[in-house]
Design a protein around this motif. Structure first.
Motif, PDB file in Angstrom:
ATOM      1  N   SER A  35       0.950  -1.210   0.076  1.00  0.00           N
ATOM      2  CA  SER A  35       0.075  -0.010  -0.050  1.00  0.00           C
ATOM      3  C   SER A  35       0.863   1.286   0.006  1.00  0.00           C
ATOM      4  CB  SER A  35      -1.035  -0.221   1.237  1.00  0.00           C
ATOM      5  OG  SER A  35      -0.512   0.857   2.147  1.00  0.00           O
ATOM      6  N   GLN A 173      -2.897  -0.043  -8.238  1.00  0.00           N
ATOM      7  CA  GLN A 173      -4.106   0.127  -7.112  1.00  0.00           C
ATOM      8  C   GLN A 173      -4.811  -0.996  -6.750  1.00  0.00           C
ATOM      9  OE1 GLN A 173      -4.415   3.466  -5.743  1.00  0.00           O
ATOM     10  NE2 GLN A 173      -4.888   2.076  -4.025  1.00  0.00           N
ATOM     11  N   ALA A 176      -2.631  -3.618  -4.916  1.00  0.00           N
ATOM     12  CA  ALA A 176      -2.527  -3.093  -3.427  1.00  0.00           C
ATOM     13  C   ALA A 176      -3.961  -3.687  -2.632  1.00  0.00           C
ATOM     14  CB  ALA A 176      -2.270  -1.792  -3.256  1.00  0.00           C
ATOM     15  N   ASP A 177      -5.060  -3.107  -3.369  1.00  0.00           N
ATOM     16  CA  ASP A 177      -6.234  -3.388  -2.669  1.00  0.00           C
ATOM     17  C   ASP A 177      -6.624  -5.010  -2.661  1.00  0.00           C
ATOM     18  OD1 ASP A 177      -6.930  -0.685  -2.886  1.00  0.00           O
ATOM     19  OD2 ASP A 177      -8.407  -1.121  -4.614  1.00  0.00           O
ATOM     20  N   PHE A 180      -4.478  -5.879   0.258  1.00  0.00           N
ATOM     21  CA  PHE A 180      -5.405  -5.300   1.545  1.00  0.00           C
ATOM     22  C   PHE A 180      -6.528  -6.377   1.919  1.00  0.00           C
ATOM     23  CE2 PHE A 180      -8.193  -2.803   3.752  1.00  0.00           C
ATOM     24  CZ  PHE A 180      -7.155  -2.440   4.936  1.00  0.00           C
TER      25      PHE A 180
END
Lengths: 456, 149
Positions: A35, A173, A176-177, A180
Motif C-alpha cells: 500500500s 491500485q 494493493a487493494d 489489503f
C-alpha cells in the motif's frame, strides 16, 4: 527428557497461535509495503499527469501567443509565447525522467519531444513571417492550418500517455487493494481462530483449575481424616496399653498370691486350674503387646538411613540367642548389600524372619537357615531367609502375612501370629514387597525387597 | 537394715494391694503411706488439706502411678521437681506400659526411675524389690526424712 502429555499439549497450544501470528505479521508487512508502494505510484502518476498537463498548457500559451501576434501584431502576445516556450524543456525533461522505467512511455516521450520541437519551429516561423512579410502572409499561414496538425498530434499523444498512466495506476491500485483484502481476510480468520482457541483454552484451563482445586480439596480432606484417624488410633492404643493390661496384671497377681497362700492345700486339679488361669492371662498380655507393637510399626515415623544388612543380621541373631541355645544350627549367610531404611525396623524384620525360621525348623537336626540376596530388580535388592523346617502348603500362602493368622497349632509352635504381619507392614512401608514359597516338610523361603543404598 | 517410710501414690486398690504385698514380702519398708490420687499426694507432700500440720518428715521414696484421676502422675512429678524442698525425694514412676512419650516426658521432668509394671506377678515382685532396695537402702536419704530402726 520425557514430556508429560499435558505439557506436550501445552506446547502445541502455544505453538499454533504463535505460528498464526507470525504468518499474519508477514502478510501485514507485505500489505503495508504494497500500500505504501501504491501511494508512491499515485504520487508518481499525479506528477506525470501534472507534467503532461503543464507541457500542454505551455505549448498552448506558445501557440496562442504566436497566433495572437501573427493576427494582431501586438508585441504583448509575445509574452505568453516566450513564457510557454521557456517552460517546455523543463516539463519535457521531467516527463522523461518520470517515465524512465517505462519503455513504452519513453518511446512516446521521444515522439512527443520531436512533435514539440516541430511545433515550436512552426510557431517560431509564423512569428518570423509576421515580422518580415506582415499580417497578410501570417494570416494566410494560420488559415492554411500551420501548426494545427502538430498541436493535435501533441494533444493526442499526451492524452494517450495520460491514459496509460491512469491505467497503470489503476492496475497498481488493484494489486494493493487485493493484498489489503487478503490481509483483512487473514486478520479476520486469525482473530477468529486465535479467539476460538483462546476461548477453548480458557475453558480447558478453567476446567483444569476446577479439577485441581477439587483434587486438592479431596486430598486435604483425606489428609485431615487420616490425621484424625491416626490421633484416634494413638489414643486407642495408648488406652489399650494402659487399661487393658491393668486387669490382666491383677488376674495374674491375685492368682499368684492365691497360689502362694494355698501352696500344698489345693488338689492337683485345682492347682492346675489356677496355673491355667495364670498362663492364659500371660498369653493375653503377649497378644496385647504384639498388637501394640504392630500398630506402632504402622504409626511411627520412618527413619531413613543407609543400613548394612550384614550388621542387621548379626544383631538379630545375637538377640535370638535364647532360641538358638542347645540347638545344632547350620547357618549359611551370604554377604548382603547396604540398603535404605529404618535400622530398628529392619532389625525387627530380620529378627522376626529368623525367629520364624528357627521356630519351624525346631524338629530338624541340624536346622539349616540360609540368608542371602537373590539378585536385584532396578534399584531394589531381593533378599531371602530360607529354612529346612516343616514348611507350609502353598494354598495357604495368602494367610501367612495376616494378623493373628497361623498355619500351625499353637501347641506345636508357640507365637501370636503377628510376626509376619509386622514384617509385611514394615517392608511395605519401605516401599518393598514380601512373599513366600514353600512346601509341606521341605521348608519355607521368605523373600523381601528393599531399596539399595546408592553408595555401593 | 535401715527401713524407711515410702509414699505410694496409686489409684488402683488392686495394684496397691499387689505392691504392698510385694513390699511386705521383701521387708523393704516398715511404713508405707498410701494415697489414692495425685491431688492427695500433693496435699501430703505440701502438707495441705487433711495432711496440714503433719510432722513426719519427707518420705524416703515415692512410688508414683502415672495414670490417675484428678491430678495424674506426670503433674505430681512436675510439681515435686519444681519445689526446692521436695525435688530431692527420689521418684519412681510406675506405669502399665512402656509408651515412648510417657517415658521421655518423665525423664524430662527429672524422674529417678521408670518402671513398667510387669504382667507376671513374680516379675512385678522383682521390680518392686529392686526399686525399693535400690532407693531405700543404697541411696543416701534426703535431708529431713525420718529414719526408724
Amino acid at each position: 527428557m520425557k514430556i508429560a502429555p499435558f505439557a506436550k499439549k501445552l506446547r502445541l497450544d502455544i505453538a499454533i497461535p504463535i505460528a498464526l501470528l507470525v504468518a499474519l505479521a508477514a502478510l501485514s508487512y507485505r500489505s503495508i509495503r504494497a500500500s505504501s508502494t501504491a501511494a508512491t505510484w499515485v504520487r508518481h502518476t499525479n506528477e506525470v499527469m501534472g507534467e503532461l498537463s503543464a507541457l500542454l498548457l505551455a505549448l498552448q500559451d506558445l501557440e496562442n501567443g504566436s497566433r495572437g501576434f501573427a493576427l494582431a501584431g501586438e508585441g504583448s502576445f509575445l509574452i505568453p509565447y516566450d513564457s510557454g516556450r521557456a517552460g517546455v524543456p523543463e516539463h519535457l525533461e521531467a516527463i522523461e525522467r518520470l517515465t524512465v522505467d517505462n519503455a513504452v512511455q519513453q518511446q512516446r516521450v521521444h515522439r512527443l519531444a520531436a512533435l514539440v520541437a516541430a511545433e515550436e519551429q512552426i510557431e517560431a516561423e509564423l512569428i518570423e513571417v509576421r515580422r518580415r512579410a506582415g499580417a497578410g502572409a501570417a494570416a494566410a499561414r494560420v488559415a492554411g492550418g500551420a501548426g494545427l496538425h502538430s498541436m493535435n498530434a501533441i494533444r493526442e499523444l499526451i492524452r494517450e500517455m495520460q491514459n496509460d498512466e491512469v491505467q497503470l495506476l489503476a492496475a497498481r491500485q488493484a494489486t494493493a487493494d487485493a493484498l489489503f483484502r487478503r490481509l483483512t481476510l487473514a486478520l479476520a480468520f486469525g482473530v477468529v481462530v486465535v479467539g476460538a482457541r483462546m476461548v477453548s483454552d480458557n475453558r480447558r484451563l478453567q476446567r483444569t483449575l476446577v479439577q485441581t482445586r477439587i483434587h486438592q480439596e479431596i486430598a486435604a480432606a483425606h489428609a485431615k481424616q487420616i490425621g484424625v484417624i491416626n490421633q484416634e488410633l494413638e489414643a486407642f492404643s495408648y488406652s489399650v496399653s494402659h487399661d487393658l493390661r491393668a486387669p490382666l496384671r491383677h488376674v495374674n497377681g491375685y492368682v499368684e498370691m492365691l497360689q502362694r497362700d494355698t501352696a500344698g492345700q489345693l488338689s492337683e486339679k485345682s492347682a492346675r486350674y489356677l496355673s491355667t488361669i495364670n498362663e492364659s492371662s500371660l498369653e493375653m498380655g503377649r497378644l496385647i503387646d504384639d498388637l501394640l507393637a504392630f500398630s506402632r510399626v504402622g504409626r511411627s515415623e520412618l527413619k531413613s538411613a543407609s543400613v548394612s544388612l550384614d550388621d542387621v543380621v548379626k544383631d538379630a541373631i545375637r538377640g535370638l540367642e535364647m532360641s538358638t541355645r542347645d540347638r545344632r544350627i547350620e547357618w549359611r549367610i551370604s554377604p548382603l548389600p547396604r540398603v535404605i531404611g529404618d535400622p530398628a525396623l529392619l532389625k525387627q524384620v530380620l529378627a522376626n524372619l529368623i525367629d520364624n525360621a528357627l521356630k519351624y525348623s525346631r524338629t530338624r537336626d541340624p536346622a539349616r537357615i540360609e540368608i542371602g540376596s537373590s539378585g536385584r530388580d532396578g534399584n531394589r535388592a531381593s533378599l531371602f531367609v530360607r529354612d529346612n523346617g516343616v514348611g507350609f502348603d502353598m494354598k495357604y500362602v495368602q494367610k501367612l502375612f495376616g494378623v493373628f493368622e497361623r498355619l500351625h497349632a499353637a501347641e506345636n509352635f508357640e507365637g501370636t501370629g503377628i510376626g509376619l504381619a509386622t514384617v509385611r507392614r514394615i517392608i511395605t512401608r519401605h516401599g518393598g514387597r514380601v512373599w513366600a514359597d514353600g512346601a509341606v516338610n521341605t521348608g519355607a523361603t521368605f523373600h523381601f525387597t528393599l531399596e539399595l543404598s546408592p553408595n555401593v | 537394715m535401715s527401713l524407711r517410710r515410702l509414699l505410694l501414690v496409686e489409684d488402683s486398690p488392686r495394684d496397691a494391694e499387689l505392691i504392698l504385698d510385694a513390699l511386705a514380702t521383701q521387708h523393704l519398708a516398715n511404713e508405707v503411706v498410701h494415697v489414692r490420687d495425685g491431688a492427695e499426694a500433693l496435699d501430703y507432700l505440701f502438707r495441705r488439706g487433711s495432711f496440714a500440720g503433719r510432722s513426719d518428715g519427707e518420705p524416703a521414696l515415692m512410688l508414683l502411678d502415672l495414670k490417675m484421676p484428678k491430678v495424674d502422675g506426670m503433674e505430681v512429678l512436675r510439681q515435686i521437681k519444681a519445689d526446692v524442698g521436695l525435688r530431692v525425694i527420689p521418684v519412681v514412676m510406675m506405669t502399665s506400659s512402656r509408651e515412648e512419650q510417657d517415658l521421655m516426658r518423665s525423664y524430662q521432668l527429672g524422674v529417678n526411675a521408670y518402671v513398667v509394671k510387669p504382667l507376671k506377678f513374680s516379675e512385678f515382685m522383682d521390680a518392686v524389690r529392686q526399686v525399693g532396695a535400690f532407693w531405700a537402702i543404697l541411696n543416701e536419704s534426703p535431708p529431713g526424712s525420718v529414719q526408724r530402726n
